[in-house]
Scaffold this active site. Structure first.
Site, PDB file in Angstrom:
ATOM      1  N   ASN A   9       0.848  -1.185   0.000  1.00  0.00           N
ATOM      2  CA  ASN A   9       0.000   0.000   0.000  1.00  0.00           C
ATOM      3  C   ASN A   9       0.894   1.248   0.000  1.00  0.00           C
ATOM      4  OD1 ASN A   9      -1.467   2.251   1.030  1.00  0.00           O
ATOM      5  ND2 ASN A   9      -3.099   0.869   1.665  1.00  0.00           N
ATOM      6  N   HIS A  12       0.958   6.228   1.894  1.00  0.00           N
ATOM      7  CA  HIS A  12       1.686   7.184   2.739  1.00  0.00           C
ATOM      8  C   HIS A  12       2.924   7.772   2.077  1.00  0.00           C
ATOM      9  CE1 HIS A  12      -1.341   6.841   5.628  1.00  0.00           C
ATOM     10  NE2 HIS A  12      -1.228   5.528   5.670  1.00  0.00           N
ATOM     11  N   HIS A  45      -5.513   3.673  -1.837  1.00  0.00           N
ATOM     12  CA  HIS A  45      -6.843   4.067  -1.370  1.00  0.00           C
ATOM     13  C   HIS A  45      -7.100   5.519  -1.780  1.00  0.00           C
ATOM     14  CE1 HIS A  45      -9.645   4.404   2.439  1.00  0.00           C
ATOM     15  NE2 HIS A  45     -10.267   4.707   1.317  1.00  0.00           N
ATOM     16  N   ARG A  47      -9.223   8.281  -1.090  1.00  0.00           N
ATOM     17  CA  ARG A  47     -10.231   8.688  -0.103  1.00  0.00           C
ATOM     18  C   ARG A  47     -11.074   9.845  -0.632  1.00  0.00           C
ATOM     19  NH1 ARG A  47     -10.416   7.873   5.397  1.00  0.00           N
ATOM     20  NH2 ARG A  47      -9.086   6.183   6.095  1.00  0.00           N
ATOM     21  N   ARG A  51      -6.811  12.869   0.943  1.00  0.00           N
ATOM     22  CA  ARG A  51      -5.753  13.294   1.871  1.00  0.00           C
ATOM     23  C   ARG A  51      -4.378  12.746   1.490  1.00  0.00           C
ATOM     24  NH1 ARG A  51      -7.505  10.029   7.291  1.00  0.00           N
ATOM     25  NH2 ARG A  51      -9.475  11.047   6.827  1.00  0.00           N
ATOM     26  N   GLU A  75      -8.514   0.545  -3.299  1.00  0.00           N
ATOM     27  CA  GLU A  75      -9.320   0.641  -2.064  1.00  0.00           C
ATOM     28  C   GLU A  75     -10.265   1.814  -2.198  1.00  0.00           C
ATOM     29  OE1 GLU A  75      -7.584   0.879   1.784  1.00  0.00           O
ATOM     30  OE2 GLU A  75      -6.148  -0.658   1.265  1.00  0.00           O
ATOM     31  N   THR A 106      -8.257   3.685   8.325  1.00  0.00           N
ATOM     32  CA  THR A 106      -9.473   2.863   8.277  1.00  0.00           C
ATOM     33  C   THR A 106      -9.570   2.098   9.592  1.00  0.00           C
ATOM     34  OG1 THR A 106      -9.021   2.675   5.931  1.00  0.00           O
ATOM     35  CG2 THR A 106     -10.769   1.296   6.791  1.00  0.00           C
ATOM     36  N   GLU A 156     -11.090  -9.180   3.107  1.00  0.00           N
ATOM     37  CA  GLU A 156      -9.803  -8.856   3.731  1.00  0.00           C
ATOM     38  C   GLU A 156     -10.078  -8.648   5.210  1.00  0.00           C
ATOM     39  OE1 GLU A 156      -7.115  -6.190   1.768  1.00  0.00           O
ATOM     40  OE2 GLU A 156      -6.232  -5.540   3.671  1.00  0.00           O
ATOM     41  N   HIS A 195      -3.551  -4.426   7.808  1.00  0.00           N
ATOM     42  CA  HIS A 195      -3.650  -3.254   8.676  1.00  0.00           C
ATOM     43  C   HIS A 195      -2.762  -3.406   9.911  1.00  0.00           C
ATOM     44  CE1 HIS A 195      -5.591   0.633   9.481  1.00  0.00           C
ATOM     45  NE2 HIS A 195      -5.142   0.377  10.700  1.00  0.00           N
TER      46      HIS A 195
HETATM   47  N1  PXP Z   1      -5.724  -3.147   3.931  1.00  0.00           N
HETATM   48  C1  PXP Z   1      -6.679  -2.194   3.944  1.00  0.00           C
HETATM   49  C2  PXP Z   1      -8.040  -2.553   3.458  1.00  0.00           C
HETATM   50  C3  PXP Z   1      -6.390  -0.892   4.390  1.00  0.00           C
HETATM   51  O1  PXP Z   1      -7.351   0.037   4.421  1.00  0.00           O
HETATM   52  C4  PXP Z   1      -5.066  -0.594   4.772  1.00  0.00           C
HETATM   53  C5  PXP Z   1      -4.710   0.801   5.177  1.00  0.00           C
HETATM   54  O2  PXP Z   1      -5.463   1.221   6.202  1.00  0.00           O
HETATM   55  C6  PXP Z   1      -4.116  -1.610   4.739  1.00  0.00           C
HETATM   56  C7  PXP Z   1      -4.471  -2.881   4.314  1.00  0.00           C
HETATM   57  C8  PXP Z   1      -2.695  -1.366   5.131  1.00  0.00           C
HETATM   58  O3  PXP Z   1      -2.599  -1.003   6.463  1.00  0.00           O
HETATM   59  P1  PXP Z   1      -1.236  -0.421   6.996  1.00  0.00           P
HETATM   60  O4  PXP Z   1      -0.986   0.861   6.275  1.00  0.00           O
HETATM   61  O5  PXP Z   1      -1.491  -0.230   8.459  1.00  0.00           O
HETATM   62  O6  PXP Z   1      -0.174  -1.436   6.728  1.00  0.00           O
END
Ligand code: PXP
Length: 258
Positions: A9, A12, A45, A47, A51, A75, A106, A156, A195
Site C-alpha cells: 500500500n 503514505h 486508497h 479517499r 488526503r 481501495e 481505516t 480482507e 492493517h
Molecule cells: N488493507 C486495507 C483494506 C487498508 O485500508 C489498509 C490501510 O489502512 C491496509 C491494508 C494497510 O494497512 P497499513 O498501512 O497499516 O499497513
C-alpha cells in the site's frame, strides 16, 4: 498450501508528498520499487477527502500496472463517486472499506451485515465490470457470512485489533483471525488480511494457511526512511515466506503422523 501474496500500500508515500504540495516523493516510483522488491501487487486508497492518493495518482498507477501486467488493488468507499472512478479505471481488484472523514486511518471493518441491501448491488456492478471485489471486515463470522451473501468473492480481514492489542490480549485477537480465516475458506471466500502489520507481528498472520494475501503499507513506508523501501519490502517478504514454510512443514508432519 497456497502461496502468500504481498500487496504494498503506497498511500503514505503520497501523504509525505502532500505535506509539501509538490511532486516528490512520487507514489508511482514507490510502486515500481515495490514490484522490483518482490511485491505481487500495489494497493492504493483514493479517499473522499483525497488526503493522500489523488485522482491523478490512481490513473497513472492503473496505466503503469496494466502496462507491466501487475494487479492494482483499488481501495474505495462504497460511494457513487468511487464506483464511477472504479468503472473508469477497471482495476484488477477493488477493496471496499468503510470511510469516515474524522478518522486517521481505516479504523474498523465494513458493517456488511448491516448494509446488505446497499452493498449487494454495489458488489454486483463492480463484478459485472470484471473487477474482483473484496470487503474489508473485522474477523467476525457474521460479517463473513454477510460478505458471502452479498456476492463478494474475497474478504480482507482487518488485523488492526491484533496489531494494536496489548500482550495479554494478543493471543485472543490472533485466534479470532485464525477462526475467521478458516470460516472464510469453508464458505468459499478467498481470504486476505491487513492493517498495522510490521516485522514483529507479521509472522503469526503469514503462518495462517487460509490467508493468501497480505496488504501492508504504513510500517514499510516509515521503515523506508531508515532502511530504504526496497530492502524493507524484501525483509518483509523473507519473514512472510519463513512463517509460511514453517506452517507447511508442520502441516506435512501432522499428515504423516495421522
Ligand atoms: N488493507 C486495507 C483494506 C487498508 O485500508 C489498509 C490501510 O489502512 C491496509 C491494508 C494497510 O494497512 P497499513 O498501512 O497499516 O499497513
Amino acid at each position: 498450501m497456497r502461496p502468500l501474496r504481498l500487496g504494498i500500500n503506497i498511500d503514505h508515500v503520497a501523504t509525505l508528498r502532500n505535506a509539501r504540495g509538490g511532486a516528490h516523493p512520487d507514489p508511482l516510483r514507490a510502486a515500481k520499487i515495490a514490484l522490483t522488491a518482490g511485491a505481487d501487487g500495489i494497493t492504493a486508497h483514493l479517499r473522499e477527502d483525497r488526503r493522500h492518493i489523488v485522482d491523478n495518482d490512481i490513473f497513472r498507477l492503473a496505466a503503469m500496472l496494466v502496462a507491466r501486467g501487475n494487479p492494482l488493488n483499488f481501495e474505495m468507499a462504497a460511494t457513487d463517486e468511487m464506483r464511477r472512478i472504479a468503472l473508469k479505471i477497471r482495476p484488477h481488484a477493488a477493496c471496499i472499506v468503510p470511510e469516515r472523514r474524522e478518522e486517521r486511518t481505516t479504523e474498523g471493518g465494513l458493517d456488511v451485515a448491516g448494509q446488505r441491501g446497499s452493498l449487494a448491488p454495489f458488489v454486483r456492478a463492480l463484478t459485472k465490470a470484471g473487477i474482483r471485489v473484496s470487503l474489508f471486515i473485522a474477523p467476525d463470522v457474521r460479517q463473513l457470512d454477510a460478505a458471502k451473501a452479498v456476492g463478494a468473492p474475497v474478504v480482507e480481514l482487518h488485523t488492526g485489533a491484533y496489531a494494536e492489542a496489548p500482550r495479554g490480549a494478543r493471543a485472543r485477537e490472533l485466534n479470532r483471525i485464525v477462526r475467521a480465516a478458516r470460516h472464510a475458506e469453508k464458505i468459499g471466500l478467498e481470504c486476505h488480511a491487513g492493517h498495522g502489520l510490521d516485522f514483529a507481528n507479521v509472522c503469526a498472520i503469514a503462518a495462517i494457511p487460509n490467508i493468501v494475501e497480505l496488504n501492508i503499507g504504513h510500517f514499510l513506508v516509515g521503515e523506508a526512511v531508515f532502511a530504504g523501501l526496497e530492502s524493507s519490502i524484501r525483509r518483509m517478504r523473507v519473514l512472510m515466506t519463513k512463517a509460511r514454510n514453517r506452517t507447511r512443514v508442520a502441516t506435512g508432519r501432522k499428515r504423516k503422523t495421522r
